[in-house]
Scaffold this motif. Structure first.
Motif, PDB file in Angstrom:
ATOM      1  N   ALA A 127       0.831  -1.205   0.000  1.00 23.57           N
ATOM      2  CA  ALA A 127       0.000   0.000   0.000  1.00 23.57           C
ATOM      3  C   ALA A 127       0.866   1.255   0.000  1.00 23.57           C
ATOM      4  O   ALA A 127       0.535   2.254  -0.656  1.00 23.57           O
ATOM      5  CB  ALA A 127      -0.931  -0.017   1.210  1.00 23.57           C
ATOM      6  N   TYR A 131       1.001   4.026  -2.965  1.00 24.17           N
ATOM      7  CA  TYR A 131       0.707   5.437  -2.672  1.00 24.17           C
ATOM      8  C   TYR A 131       1.822   6.343  -3.213  1.00 24.17           C
ATOM      9  O   TYR A 131       1.556   7.423  -3.777  1.00 24.17           O
ATOM     10  CB  TYR A 131       0.541   5.629  -1.164  1.00 24.17           C
ATOM     11  CG  TYR A 131       0.370   7.061  -0.741  1.00 24.17           C
ATOM     12  CD1 TYR A 131      -0.631   7.861  -1.284  1.00 24.17           C
ATOM     13  CD2 TYR A 131       1.224   7.631   0.197  1.00 24.17           C
ATOM     14  CE1 TYR A 131      -0.792   9.186  -0.898  1.00 24.17           C
ATOM     15  CE2 TYR A 131       1.063   8.954   0.597  1.00 24.17           C
ATOM     16  CZ  TYR A 131       0.064   9.731   0.043  1.00 24.17           C
ATOM     17  OH  TYR A 131      -0.081  11.059   0.427  1.00 24.17           O
ATOM     18  N   ASN A 150      -7.543   7.994  -2.368  1.00 27.03           N
ATOM     19  CA  ASN A 150      -7.839   6.578  -2.114  1.00 27.03           C
ATOM     20  C   ASN A 150      -6.563   5.797  -1.809  1.00 27.03           C
ATOM     21  O   ASN A 150      -6.544   4.924  -0.940  1.00 27.03           O
ATOM     22  CB  ASN A 150      -8.543   5.971  -3.323  1.00 27.03           C
ATOM     23  CG  ASN A 150      -9.967   6.496  -3.469  1.00 27.03           C
ATOM     24  OD1 ASN A 150     -10.555   6.981  -2.499  1.00 27.03           O
ATOM     25  ND2 ASN A 150     -10.508   6.403  -4.680  1.00 27.03           N
ATOM     26  N   ALA A 151      -5.511   6.093  -2.521  1.00 31.01           N
ATOM     27  CA  ALA A 151      -4.236   5.416  -2.273  1.00 31.01           C
ATOM     28  C   ALA A 151      -3.697   5.763  -0.891  1.00 31.01           C
ATOM     29  O   ALA A 151      -3.144   4.909  -0.184  1.00 31.01           O
ATOM     30  CB  ALA A 151      -3.224   5.792  -3.359  1.00 31.01           C
ATOM     31  N   ARG A 152      -3.833   7.004  -0.495  1.00 29.78           N
ATOM     32  CA  ARG A 152      -3.363   7.407   0.838  1.00 29.78           C
ATOM     33  C   ARG A 152      -4.174   6.729   1.939  1.00 29.78           C
ATOM     34  O   ARG A 152      -3.636   6.266   2.960  1.00 29.78           O
ATOM     35  CB  ARG A 152      -3.461   8.923   0.974  1.00 29.78           C
ATOM     36  CG  ARG A 152      -2.846   9.459   2.276  1.00 29.78           C
ATOM     37  CD  ARG A 152      -3.110  10.940   2.444  1.00 29.78           C
ATOM     38  NE  ARG A 152      -4.532  11.181   2.623  1.00 29.78           N
ATOM     39  CZ  ARG A 152      -5.176  11.016   3.794  1.00 29.78           C
ATOM     40  NH1 ARG A 152      -4.512  10.600   4.848  1.00 29.78           N
ATOM     41  NH2 ARG A 152      -6.459  11.261   3.867  1.00 29.78           N
ATOM     42  N   SER A 153      -5.476   6.647   1.757  1.00 33.20           N
ATOM     43  CA  SER A 153      -6.326   5.986   2.744  1.00 33.20           C
ATOM     44  C   SER A 153      -5.973   4.514   2.889  1.00 33.20           C
ATOM     45  O   SER A 153      -5.934   3.969   4.005  1.00 33.20           O
ATOM     46  CB  SER A 153      -7.805   6.143   2.352  1.00 33.20           C
ATOM     47  OG  SER A 153      -8.178   7.511   2.339  1.00 33.20           O
ATOM     48  N   SER A 154      -5.721   3.853   1.775  1.00 36.14           N
ATOM     49  CA  SER A 154      -5.340   2.442   1.828  1.00 36.14           C
ATOM     50  C   SER A 154      -4.027   2.258   2.565  1.00 36.14           C
ATOM     51  O   SER A 154      -3.850   1.298   3.336  1.00 36.14           O
ATOM     52  CB  SER A 154      -5.228   1.881   0.409  1.00 36.14           C
ATOM     53  OG  SER A 154      -6.481   1.941  -0.253  1.00 36.14           O
ATOM     54  N   SER A 155      -3.100   3.177   2.372  1.00 34.81           N
ATOM     55  CA  SER A 155      -1.819   3.091   3.057  1.00 34.81           C
ATOM     56  C   SER A 155      -1.991   3.293   4.555  1.00 34.81           C
ATOM     57  O   SER A 155      -1.397   2.564   5.371  1.00 34.81           O
ATOM     58  CB  SER A 155      -0.856   4.132   2.493  1.00 34.81           C
ATOM     59  OG  SER A 155       0.376   4.115   3.196  1.00 34.81           O
ATOM     60  N   ASP A 156      -2.815   4.273   4.956  1.00 38.74           N
ATOM     61  CA  ASP A 156      -3.061   4.521   6.386  1.00 38.74           C
ATOM     62  C   ASP A 156      -3.744   3.328   7.040  1.00 38.74           C
ATOM     63  O   ASP A 156      -3.420   2.954   8.187  1.00 38.74           O
ATOM     64  CB  ASP A 156      -3.902   5.779   6.555  1.00 38.74           C
ATOM     65  CG  ASP A 156      -3.140   7.044   6.169  1.00 38.74           C
ATOM     66  OD1 ASP A 156      -1.892   6.983   6.089  1.00 38.74           O
ATOM     67  OD2 ASP A 156      -3.801   8.084   5.954  1.00 38.74           O
ATOM     68  N   GLN A 157      -4.704   2.730   6.352  1.00 39.09           N
ATOM     69  CA  GLN A 157      -5.418   1.576   6.907  1.00 39.09           C
ATOM     70  C   GLN A 157      -4.481   0.385   7.080  1.00 39.09           C
ATOM     71  O   GLN A 157      -4.535  -0.328   8.094  1.00 39.09           O
ATOM     72  CB  GLN A 157      -6.586   1.210   5.988  1.00 39.09           C
ATOM     73  CG  GLN A 157      -7.437   0.063   6.527  1.00 39.09           C
ATOM     74  CD  GLN A 157      -8.627  -0.220   5.644  1.00 39.09           C
ATOM     75  OE1 GLN A 157      -8.824   0.447   4.617  1.00 39.09           O
ATOM     76  NE2 GLN A 157      -9.418  -1.215   6.016  1.00 39.09           N
ATOM     77  N   ALA A 158      -3.620   0.168   6.110  1.00 41.48           N
ATOM     78  CA  ALA A 158      -2.654  -0.930   6.216  1.00 41.48           C
ATOM     79  C   ALA A 158      -1.681  -0.694   7.364  1.00 41.48           C
ATOM     80  O   ALA A 158      -1.265  -1.635   8.055  1.00 41.48           O
ATOM     81  CB  ALA A 158      -1.902  -1.092   4.897  1.00 41.48           C
ATOM     82  N   THR A 161      -3.488  -1.549  10.610  1.00 42.22           N
ATOM     83  CA  THR A 161      -3.604  -3.003  10.755  1.00 42.22           C
ATOM     84  C   THR A 161      -2.279  -3.607  11.203  1.00 42.22           C
ATOM     85  O   THR A 161      -2.236  -4.526  12.036  1.00 42.22           O
ATOM     86  CB  THR A 161      -4.054  -3.627   9.425  1.00 42.22           C
ATOM     87  OG1 THR A 161      -5.307  -3.055   9.023  1.00 42.22           O
ATOM     88  CG2 THR A 161      -4.192  -5.131   9.544  1.00 42.22           C
TER      89      THR A 161
END
Length: 266
Positions: A127, A131, A150-158, A161
């Motif tokens: 992710a 990003y 969207n790419a930034r959000s996916s990176s933050d969520q990963a 986790t």
């Protein structure tokens, strides 16, 4: 002039005779004993159940002679047996949870947590790289702002986790915290106390005579719904028996502790 000796002798004899007579009279009065009049104190006890419920049975009736430890009556035990089973199950569950916390985590659980960290790390790396590529494309205005977000959000969520997986692995490796152990121990003690209370409540559904006596009154009949403390019987105690008597001042010297007495009742 006549002599006075015979008169003196007669007077002395009369005086001695009077003294002896008085002494024999006093002795005879002492030998008669002391007769007192009084009342027998009746001591009573109101007998009741310490718990409430439906009165199932009574084994005795008014006028019966009762012995200490004798069963007098019983409540319906069904609700209290169910409560005892529930308390036993709660205590077993609390004991199992406490044992699990004390034992800590198994090697298999630690290995599984480590695998989850590796998986989360790989997802975060992907992710994060994606990003960064999107940032380059955004700089050349190849992609839209929405795609970059969207790419930034996916990176933050990963990343979040990955942090959760690492925290879980750290907990598994260090074991449970002292606060968690103390909480589990407190829950176990509470469950044991509830179990002890349930056992006591079931025991209290049986009414036991506290001492020897005679039943004076029977206040209720089987089938009655009773509250805790409601009087079921009135028991007259037969041991010990107290007699309340009054001794006049003249006879106080005969009232001595330990003296055996004969008691006559009407």
């Amino acid at each position: 002039m006549k002599s006075k000796k015979p008169i003196i002798i007669v007077a002395l004899v009369a005086l001695i005779a009077a003294g002896l007579g008085g002494w024999y009279w006093y002795k005879s009065q002492q030998d008669q004993g002391l007769t007192l009049y009084g009342n027998v104190d009746i001591r009573t006890v109101n007998l009741s159940f310490r718990v409430g419920g439906r009165l199932a049975a009574l084994q005795v009736d008014e006028g019966d002679a009762i012995k200490a430890g004798e069963t007098l009556g019983e409540l319906d035990q069904g609700p209290y047996q169910n409560a005892l089973l529930q308390a036993q199950a709660n205590a077993s569950a609390a004991q199992a949870k406490f044992d699990l916390i004390i034992a800590g985590y198994r090697d298999e659980e630690i290995a599984q947590a480590a695998a989850q960290v590796n998986q989360a790390q790989a997802a975060f790396d992907y992710a994060q790289n994606f990003y960064q590529r999107q940032q380059g494309l955004w700089a050349r205005r190849v992609i839209s702002a929405n795609e970059l977000e969207n790419a930034r959000s996916s990176s933050d969520q990963a990343k979040a986790t990955l942090k959760a997986a690492r925290d879980k692995l750290s907990q598994y490796r260090t074991g449970n915290r002292p606060q968690e152990i103390a909480q589990a121990q407190a829950s176990l003690q509470q469950a044991k106390a509830q179990l002890a209370q349930a056992q006591l409540d079931l025991q209290d559904t049986t009414l036991i005579a506290p001492s020897d006596g005679t039943l004076l009154t029977r206040a209720v009949e089987p089938g009655t719904m009773l509250n805790a403390g409601s009087t079921v019987f009135t028991l007259s105690l037969t041991r010990p028996v107290w007699v309340r008597a009054y001794v006049n001042e003249v006879s106080l010297n005969q009232a001595k502790p330990g003296t055996e007495l004969l008691v006559y009742t009407d």
